[in-house]
Design a protein around this motif. Structure first.
Motif, PDB file in Angstrom:
ATOM      1  N   UNK A 189      -1.349 -13.380  -4.407  1.00 12.56           N
ATOM      2  CA  UNK A 189      -0.746 -12.174  -4.973  1.00 12.56           C
ATOM      3  C   UNK A 189      -1.669 -11.546  -6.010  1.00 12.56           C
ATOM      4  N   UNK A 190      -2.270 -12.395  -6.837  1.00 12.77           N
ATOM      5  CA  UNK A 190      -3.179 -11.874  -7.854  1.00 12.77           C
ATOM      6  C   UNK A 190      -4.429 -11.294  -7.206  1.00 12.77           C
ATOM      7  N   UNK A 191      -4.988 -12.009  -6.227  1.00 14.17           N
ATOM      8  CA  UNK A 191      -6.214 -11.540  -5.587  1.00 14.17           C
ATOM      9  C   UNK A 191      -6.001 -10.210  -4.875  1.00 14.17           C
ATOM     10  N   UNK A 192      -4.851 -10.056  -4.231  1.00 14.99           N
ATOM     11  CA  UNK A 192      -4.562  -8.818  -3.502  1.00 14.99           C
ATOM     12  C   UNK A 192      -4.082  -7.703  -4.419  1.00 14.99           C
ATOM     13  N   UNK A 193      -3.925  -7.999  -5.704  1.00 11.75           N
ATOM     14  CA  UNK A 193      -3.535  -6.978  -6.665  1.00 11.75           C
ATOM     15  C   UNK A 193      -2.077  -6.581  -6.599  1.00 11.75           C
ATOM     16  N   UNK A 194      -1.221  -7.510  -6.186  1.00 15.52           N
ATOM     17  CA  UNK A 194       0.204  -7.206  -6.051  1.00 15.52           C
ATOM     18  C   UNK A 194       0.924  -7.613  -7.339  1.00 15.52           C
ATOM     19  N   UNK A 195       1.579  -6.653  -7.991  1.00 18.40           N
ATOM     20  CA  UNK A 195       2.366  -6.943  -9.178  1.00 18.40           C
ATOM     21  C   UNK A 195       3.673  -6.153  -9.105  1.00 18.40           C
ATOM     22  N   UNK A 196       4.415  -6.100 -10.189  1.00 13.68           N
ATOM     23  CA  UNK A 196       5.730  -5.464 -10.177  1.00 13.68           C
ATOM     24  C   UNK A 196       5.655  -3.959  -9.934  1.00 13.68           C
ATOM     25  N   UNK A 197       4.463  -3.374 -10.127  1.00 19.24           N
ATOM     26  CA  UNK A 197       4.319  -1.932  -9.949  1.00 19.24           C
ATOM     27  C   UNK A 197       3.746  -1.545  -8.584  1.00 19.24           C
ATOM     28  N   UNK A 198       3.405  -2.510  -7.767  1.00 19.59           N
ATOM     29  CA  UNK A 198       2.827  -2.212  -6.450  1.00 19.59           C
ATOM     30  C   UNK A 198       3.899  -1.610  -5.547  1.00 19.59           C
ATOM     31  N   UNK A 199       3.655  -0.449  -4.972  1.00 16.69           N
ATOM     32  CA  UNK A 199       4.694   0.196  -4.165  1.00 16.69           C
ATOM     33  C   UNK A 199       4.814  -0.421  -2.780  1.00 16.69           C
ATOM     34  N   UNK A 200       6.011  -0.318  -2.210  1.00 16.92           N
ATOM     35  CA  UNK A 200       6.204  -0.682  -0.810  1.00 16.92           C
ATOM     36  C   UNK A 200       5.581   0.399   0.071  1.00 16.92           C
ATOM     37  N   UNK A 201       4.822   0.013   1.088  1.00 12.71           N
ATOM     38  CA  UNK A 201       4.306   1.032   2.009  1.00 12.71           C
ATOM     39  C   UNK A 201       5.401   1.508   2.961  1.00 12.71           C
ATOM     40  N   UNK A 202       5.142   2.590   3.668  1.00 12.73           N
ATOM     41  CA  UNK A 202       6.091   3.061   4.676  1.00 12.73           C
ATOM     42  C   UNK A 202       6.316   1.955   5.702  1.00 12.73           C
ATOM     43  N   UNK A 203       7.586   1.580   5.910  1.00 13.67           N
ATOM     44  CA  UNK A 203       7.911   0.580   6.914  1.00 13.67           C
ATOM     45  C   UNK A 203       7.695  -0.849   6.481  1.00 13.67           C
ATOM     46  N   UNK A 204       7.513  -1.101   5.195  1.00 12.47           N
ATOM     47  CA  UNK A 204       7.272  -2.466   4.737  1.00 12.47           C
ATOM     48  C   UNK A 204       7.956  -2.755   3.421  1.00 12.47           C
ATOM     49  N   UNK A 205       7.947  -4.031   3.024  1.00 14.03           N
ATOM     50  CA  UNK A 205       8.610  -4.429   1.784  1.00 14.03           C
ATOM     51  C   UNK A 205       7.916  -5.644   1.189  1.00 14.03           C
ATOM     52  N   UNK A 206       7.723  -5.597  -0.119  1.00 20.10           N
ATOM     53  CA  UNK A 206       7.273  -6.753  -0.888  1.00 20.10           C
ATOM     54  C   UNK A 206       8.525  -7.435  -1.425  1.00 20.10           C
ATOM     55  N   UNK A 207       8.789  -8.668  -0.993  1.00 21.41           N
ATOM     56  CA  UNK A 207       9.976  -9.375  -1.483  1.00 21.41           C
ATOM     57  C   UNK A 207       9.855  -9.580  -2.991  1.00 21.41           C
TER      58      UNK A 207
END
Length: 548
Positions: free
Chosen positions: A153-171
């Motif tokens: 998650x850290x390497x891919x840069x995913x945090x609480x502010x990362x948006x969901x893309x069209x058609x997808x979801x970050x749990x």
């Protein structure tokens, strides 16, 4: 001109009558005569070589009509998790993989099943227990979800502010923090695309070479690649430029990534048209041809991301990735450009939308929609009305028996929770409606081997755990129906009109088997072997047990 006659065989030609014959001839990479040995000798005349096949069963080469070639090759080097039944087994398998790959910057795995971690969905914390410091990326068995640990998650840069893309979801948890599961396009955008960007061109070439080798050993002599990316296209062209050919011909569909802006989506269609024409002009399309575009319209039932007419057992449902409003103008543009449309549609509501889209294309373009051979992929759940409309449009049903292996269906049934769990994979209804059918594997979401896929098509049973009871065996195919769908059906679906049958003038792509699937108990197919694989008359695989 070089001619070889092959005799003393049971030759399944994949003609519509399902009959067999005893001999055939190959001249300069094409079948030149088929029939009795006397007839073949008469037609060919003087020959250079005559080969006694010692009573073997011969069929056209298998066409895997739905695969992901580069992903499959990459998956061969990952930790294999499909047989893991508990979290502990998954954790141990990952540690074993890391021990076998010392110095690896990341732990990569694939094939995990949702029910392997119990009633809850996977989390980063489960992986952090054993691998807290090295990034871990694990593709689900269906490739529609990606399970990662905190380091990833850290390497891919995913945090609480990362948006969901069209058609997808970050749990996320109640606090809004990512919990480690990336659904649908979120898995592609933040995991698979990230890993692709940091891969080298040679990594992609090596993955393709592994896939080619595995397929030839399985009796596959052509594929339709169903979600090509720019990096994969470049790698295929690199091999073609290097060798002057590919190990076997490939037909490809370029992946359409759902964007909020119509112009962005239509630009993807324009790029696909340019690629198609470029390959045609260069002559590369003899080995690698762009046929169309691929829309991933929904997700999968196991993750409850397939769009259903009625909610899942827990009351939830999922919106489509490509809804009708977004997709209709884009699909119409593709259809008008002569591109074949392939649509991933697993939920019964999604397949309804897919047919609405094709009906719109027919009305908008006033095109001969049947000649396009547009395709719906998977069709795990489908309404009778959709089947009727598919028959009217001449839409191809592209299905994968390995997706109905009883060994992987427990969670599939549980999330549906009602009578729908017994209505899946209605192969018999497509046959009864006269719908063109093709059978593939969708590797690496399922085992790539052709013979286990054939076994499931014939029995509804499990190739992974043969002792399990079959899933509705009354819906299964006859041997001739299944072999035809695996060969001539794949050729029809892929617009490969000079292969898929043993017929004069067709490409001499064929296989030798050590059993006759038309006659043996299907259980023998699980122990059967592809003795040899031929592409354009050239033997490209020989089993270690064949002494011919």
């Amino acid at each position: 001109m070089t001619t070889t006659i092959y005799t003393n065989a049971t030759v399944f030609t994949a003609d519509t009558d399902g009959t067999t014959t005893g001999a055939f001839a190959v001249t300069d990479g094409k079948f030149s005569a088929v029939g009795s040995v006397e007839r073949v000798r008469e037609v060919v005349g003087k020959t250079v070589t005559e080969v006694d096949l010692r009573g073997r069963f011969i069929a056209p080469g298998i066409i895997d009509s739905h695969t992901h070639l580069a992903s499959f090759g990459t998956a061969l080097g990952k930790a294999q998790l499909r047989d893991c039944q508990t979290l502990g087994e998954i954790q141990d398998r990952l540690l074993q993989w890391l021990d076998q790959n010392p110095g690896a910057p990341r732990v990569l795995g694939g094939g995990w099943l949702f029910d392997s971690v119990g009633d809850t969905h996977p989390t980063a914390a489960m992986l952090d227990e054993v691998l807290p410091d090295i990034p871990v990326y694990l593709d689900a068995n269906d490739l529609h979800s990606t399970w990662v640990n905190s380091a990833a998650l850290r390497e891919a840069g995913i945090d609480r502010d990362t948006p969901n893309p069209v058609g997808g979801e970050i749990a996320r948890n109640a606090a809004g923090e990512a919990t480690g599961l990336l659904y649908e396009t979120a898995g592609r955008k933040y995991a698979r695309d990230f890993l692709e960007r940091i891969s080298t061109p040679q990594d992609h070439v090596q993955a393709l070479e592994l896939a080619f080798d595995a397929y030839l050993r399985s009796g596959v002599t052509s594929v339709t690649d169903m979600a090509l990316t720019e990096a994969e296209i470049t790698a295929l062209r690199t091999i073609l430029a290097r060798d002057g050919r590919l190990p076997f011909p490939i037909t490809g569909h370029v992946l359409m990534v759902a964007q909020p802006d119509l112009d962005e989506n239509e630009a993807q269609v324009s790029r696909t048209v340019d690629l198609r024409d470029e390959l045609s002009t260069s002559g590369e399309d003899r080995w690698f041809r762009i046929a169309g575009v691929k829309f991933i319209m929904d997700g999968v039932i196991d993750a409850k991301t397939a769009t259903m007419c009625c909610p899942y057992a827990d009351g939830t449902n999922a919106d489509p990735i490509w809804d009708a409003e977004r997709m209709k103008p884009v699909a119409a543009t593709a259809d008008a450009a002569g591109l074949q449309i392939a649509m991933h549609a697993i939920g019964d509501r999604t397949s309804e939308i897919a047919i609405e889209v094709l009906e719109h294309c027919a009305a908008e373009n006033r095109s001969d929609i049947r000649s396009r051979r547009h395709r719906v992929e998977h069709l795990e759940t489908v309404t009778d009305d959709t089947i009727r409309r598919m028959a009217e449009l001449g839409t191809v049903a592209s299905m994968q028996p390995v997706h109905s292996d009883p060994a992987i269906m427990e969670n599939w049934k549980a999330v549906l929770g009602d009578e729908r769990q017994e209505r899946g994979f209605p192969w018999h209804k497509f046959r009864d409606a006269g719908i063109p059918m093709t059978l593939g594997t969708d590797a690496p979401t399922a085992p790539h081997e052709a013979l286990p896929n054939l076994y499931i098509a014939l029995t509804g049973g499990s190739s992974l755990s043969p002792s399990l009871p079959p899933y509705h065996p009354e819906r299964a195919f006859t041997p001739a129906e299944a072999l035809t769908a695996l060969t001539a059906g794949g050729a029809y679906a892929g617009h490969m009109d000079s292969t898929g049958q043993i017929r004069p003038g067709f490409q001499a792509n064929f296989i030798e088997l050590d059993v006759n699937p038309l006659e043996v108990d299907p259980r023998e197919i699980l122990e059967a072997e592809v003795v040899a694989t031929y592409v354009l008359g050239e033997r490209t695989h020989t089993s270690t047990t064949d002494k011919n």
